[in-house]
Design a protein around this motif. Structure first.
Motif, PDB file in Angstrom:
ATOM      1  N   SER A 146       0.828  -1.207   0.000  1.00 11.71           N
ATOM      2  CA  SER A 146       0.000   0.000   0.000  1.00 11.71           C
ATOM      3  C   SER A 146       0.860   1.254   0.000  1.00 11.71           C
ATOM      4  N   THR A 147       2.030   1.195   0.664  1.00 12.96           N
ATOM      5  CA  THR A 147       2.954   2.333   0.595  1.00 12.96           C
ATOM      6  C   THR A 147       3.344   2.600  -0.849  1.00 12.96           C
ATOM      7  N   ALA A 148       3.675   1.532  -1.575  1.00 13.23           N
ATOM      8  CA  ALA A 148       4.077   1.677  -2.974  1.00 13.23           C
ATOM      9  C   ALA A 148       2.931   2.192  -3.837  1.00 13.23           C
ATOM     10  N   GLN A 149       1.722   1.721  -3.575  1.00 18.43           N
ATOM     11  CA  GLN A 149       0.569   2.174  -4.367  1.00 18.43           C
ATOM     12  C   GLN A 149       0.255   3.638  -4.107  1.00 18.43           C
ATOM     13  N   GLY A 150       0.348   4.065  -2.848  1.00 20.89           N
ATOM     14  CA  GLY A 150       0.149   5.476  -2.548  1.00 20.89           C
ATOM     15  C   GLY A 150       1.225   6.346  -3.159  1.00 20.89           C
ATOM     16  N   LEU A 151       2.466   5.849  -3.142  1.00 23.58           N
ATOM     17  CA  LEU A 151       3.576   6.578  -3.760  1.00 23.58           C
ATOM     18  C   LEU A 151       3.387   6.686  -5.268  1.00 23.58           C
ATOM     19  N   LEU A 152       2.912   5.625  -5.873  1.00 25.16           N
ATOM     20  CA  LEU A 152       2.616   5.666  -7.316  1.00 25.16           C
ATOM     21  C   LEU A 152       1.588   6.750  -7.619  1.00 25.16           C
ATOM     22  N   ALA A 153       0.547   6.848  -6.796  1.00 25.32           N
ATOM     23  CA  ALA A 153      -0.474   7.879  -6.993  1.00 25.32           C
ATOM     24  C   ALA A 153       0.131   9.276  -6.890  1.00 25.32           C
ATOM     25  N   CYS A 154       1.092   9.442  -5.974  1.00 27.47           N
ATOM     26  CA  CYS A 154       1.732  10.750  -5.808  1.00 27.47           C
ATOM     27  C   CYS A 154       2.664  11.075  -6.972  1.00 27.47           C
ATOM     28  N   GLY A 183      10.537   0.279  -2.517  1.00 23.55           N
ATOM     29  CA  GLY A 183      11.114   0.631  -3.811  1.00 23.55           C
ATOM     30  C   GLY A 183      10.963  -0.461  -4.851  1.00 23.55           C
ATOM     31  N   GLY A 184      11.109  -1.700  -4.439  1.00 25.92           N
ATOM     32  CA  GLY A 184      10.948  -2.803  -5.379  1.00 25.92           C
ATOM     33  C   GLY A 184       9.524  -2.928  -5.886  1.00 25.92           C
ATOM     34  N   ARG A 185       8.579  -2.782  -4.992  1.00 27.91           N
ATOM     35  CA  ARG A 185       7.167  -2.832  -5.397  1.00 27.91           C
ATOM     36  C   ARG A 185       6.823  -1.649  -6.301  1.00 27.91           C
ATOM     37  N   LEU A 186       7.360  -0.469  -5.954  1.00 26.19           N
ATOM     38  CA  LEU A 186       7.127   0.705  -6.793  1.00 26.19           C
ATOM     39  C   LEU A 186       7.685   0.478  -8.192  1.00 26.19           C
ATOM     40  N   ALA A 187       8.873  -0.107  -8.283  1.00 25.94           N
ATOM     41  CA  ALA A 187       9.493  -0.350  -9.589  1.00 25.94           C
ATOM     42  C   ALA A 187       8.597  -1.222 -10.460  1.00 25.94           C
ATOM     43  N   ARG A 188       8.021  -2.252  -9.874  1.00 26.95           N
ATOM     44  CA  ARG A 188       7.147  -3.139 -10.660  1.00 26.95           C
ATOM     45  C   ARG A 188       5.872  -2.424 -11.086  1.00 26.95           C
ATOM     46  N   GLY A 194       4.535   1.347 -18.047  1.00 28.43           N
ATOM     47  CA  GLY A 194       5.345   1.801 -19.167  1.00 28.43           C
ATOM     48  C   GLY A 194       6.425   2.795 -18.836  1.00 28.43           C
ATOM     49  N   ALA A 195       6.711   3.001 -17.550  1.00 26.77           N
ATOM     50  CA  ALA A 195       7.780   3.921 -17.177  1.00 26.77           C
ATOM     51  C   ALA A 195       9.145   3.296 -17.465  1.00 26.77           C
ATOM     52  N   LYS A 196      10.141   4.151 -17.701  1.00 25.52           N
ATOM     53  CA  LYS A 196      11.513   3.701 -17.918  1.00 25.52           C
ATOM     54  C   LYS A 196      12.292   3.925 -16.626  1.00 25.52           C
ATOM     55  N   LEU A 197      12.960   2.876 -16.144  1.00 25.31           N
ATOM     56  CA  LEU A 197      13.519   2.901 -14.802  1.00 25.31           C
ATOM     57  C   LEU A 197      15.041   2.884 -14.781  1.00 25.31           C
ATOM     58  N   ILE A 254      10.826  15.209  -7.162  1.00 24.81           N
ATOM     59  CA  ILE A 254      11.316  14.255  -6.162  1.00 24.81           C
ATOM     60  C   ILE A 254      10.107  13.711  -5.418  1.00 24.81           C
ATOM     61  N   ALA A 255       9.914  12.412  -5.492  1.00 21.63           N
ATOM     62  CA  ALA A 255       8.799  11.766  -4.791  1.00 21.63           C
ATOM     63  C   ALA A 255       9.238  10.360  -4.431  1.00 21.63           C
ATOM     64  N   GLY A 256       9.478  10.111  -3.140  1.00 25.18           N
ATOM     65  CA  GLY A 256      10.008   8.824  -2.733  1.00 25.18           C
ATOM     66  C   GLY A 256       9.377   8.287  -1.471  1.00 25.18           C
ATOM     67  N   GLY A 257       9.728   7.051  -1.153  1.00 27.17           N
ATOM     68  CA  GLY A 257       9.156   6.369  -0.007  1.00 27.17           C
ATOM     69  C   GLY A 257       9.972   6.464   1.261  1.00 27.17           C
TER      70      GLY A 257
END
Length: 352
Positions: A146-154, A183-188, A194-197, A254-257
């Motif tokens: 859920s942290t990763a999903q909220g970060l994705l929304a941000c 960070g790993g969950r956010l990357a996936r 379609g983001a480039k990482l 800048i938007a990170g966990g």
């Protein structure tokens, strides 16, 4: 005690020091504010170089938890615990039980969970001696998701605010520093959109496997800060944004966990002056504590995704007020959180 009372970050209801010689426990639990509800926050285990360093960490982290709960729209206050120990060497059931007894002695004023150096299984062990734990509901999964999903929304909200509402995450370049639980969950999640990482982590085996899985580029943990990307996402240790490091950042967002990303609050103003859009960390990473709220209060899980997506809407309002007032985004977020805490109730009109 004189040092504590004079500490620049001491604005807390109480700070508790615990030692249990048989287990080797040395811990500090800080309760920042309980106006909105009992204090909640994870237990961080690190071999701190000094008690002073551990105290500074727990004071800042617990205040951030107050702000995170308030601006995230959940009925809890801010707390945090630090255990001065090496999780790889010192962690035992006896030590975790001793910490659980410390939590129990606070009679529900503080609810603990996992953080850096502790795991869901550790919290289950702590929960063998106290009921005041969160994040161990197997059916709900790991709150880091859920942290990763909220970060994705941000991140999505930041891109749209800066580049226009029609812009999607497809083709957006994101540099992620730290590919662990969040960070790993956010990357996936980003890769699926379609983001480039560009990825970096001190664990070379972990980051190499993930880069191969997602078709991402690799960078060193330090050099990733200067990557030519649209978003820099710090998801490892805090305090990395300082007067020196921010001069190397090329990303406009800048938007990170990671927690406590700013070495000092004044860095937020310097980022604004440099034209960098900074997502306040305790807002961007609030998804995990929101998940714990749904677990602890048995709220319908069907509502969780909408709540997490709403973090992006809150962030856009922070950006808008920052542009209107000239204040840094971290100052605006603090201002909003403090207004909610002073009012003594969750500002549902703002937070949802």
């Amino acid at each position: 005690m004189d040092d504590l009372f004079k500490h620049a970050d001491f604005r807390h209801e109480s700070v508790h020091f615990f030692r249990d010689r048989p287990s080797g426990l040395e811990a500090i639990i800080a309760i920042h504010n309980t106006r909105l509800g009992p204090a909640i926050g994870g237990c961080r285990m690190r071999p701190y170089e000094s008690t002073s360093t551990a105290l500074g960490d727990v004071l800042r982290l617990s205040q951030s938890m107050t702000y995170k709960c308030a601006i995230g729209g959940i009925p809890f206050g801010g707390g945090k615990a630090v255990v001065v120990a090496d999780p790889a060497r010192d962690k035992t059931d006896e030590l975790l039980h001793a910490f659980g007894n410390a939590v129990e002695s606070l009679n529900g004023r503080y609810i603990t969970s996992f953080d850096m150096g502790t795991t869901m299984d550790d919290v289950r062990t702590i929960g063998e001696v106290t009921a005041h734990v969160g994040g161990i509901d197997v059916a709900s999964g790991n709150a880091s998701a859920s942290t990763a999903q909220g970060l994705l929304a941000c991140i999505d909200a930041s891109i749209r605010y800066l580049l226009g509402d029609e812009k999607s995450l497809h083709g957006i370049r994101v540099a992620i520093q730290g590919v662990g639980n969040v960070g790993g969950r956010l990357a996936r999640l980003l890769s699926a959109r379609g983001a480039k990482l560009v990825l970096a982590d001190v664990d070379q085996q972990l980051v190499s496997r993930m880069a191969e899985e997602l078709g991402a580029d690799l960078a060193g943990s330090d050099e990733i800060m200067s990557a030519d990307v649209d978003v820099f996402s710090p998801c490892a240790l805090g305090g990395i944004l300082n007067v020196t490091s921010i001069t190397r950042i090329r990303a406009p967002i800048i938007a990170g966990g990671a927690n406590n990303q700013l070495a000092s609050s004044s860095i937020g103003k310097e980022l604004k002056d440099r034209g960098v859009l900074y997502a306040p960390d305790y807002l961007a990473n609030a998804g995990g504590i929101i998940d714990l709220h749904y677990q602890l209060n048995r709220e319908p899980r069907a509502n969780l995704q909408a709540h997490l997506h709403g973090l992006g809407d809150i962030l856009r309002r922070v950006y808008k007020r920052s542009d209107e007032t000239g204040l840094a985004t971290n100052a605006v977020a603090d201002e909003i959180a403090e207004e909610i805490v002073r009012g003594g109730r969750i500002d549902s009109a703002f937070a949802n």
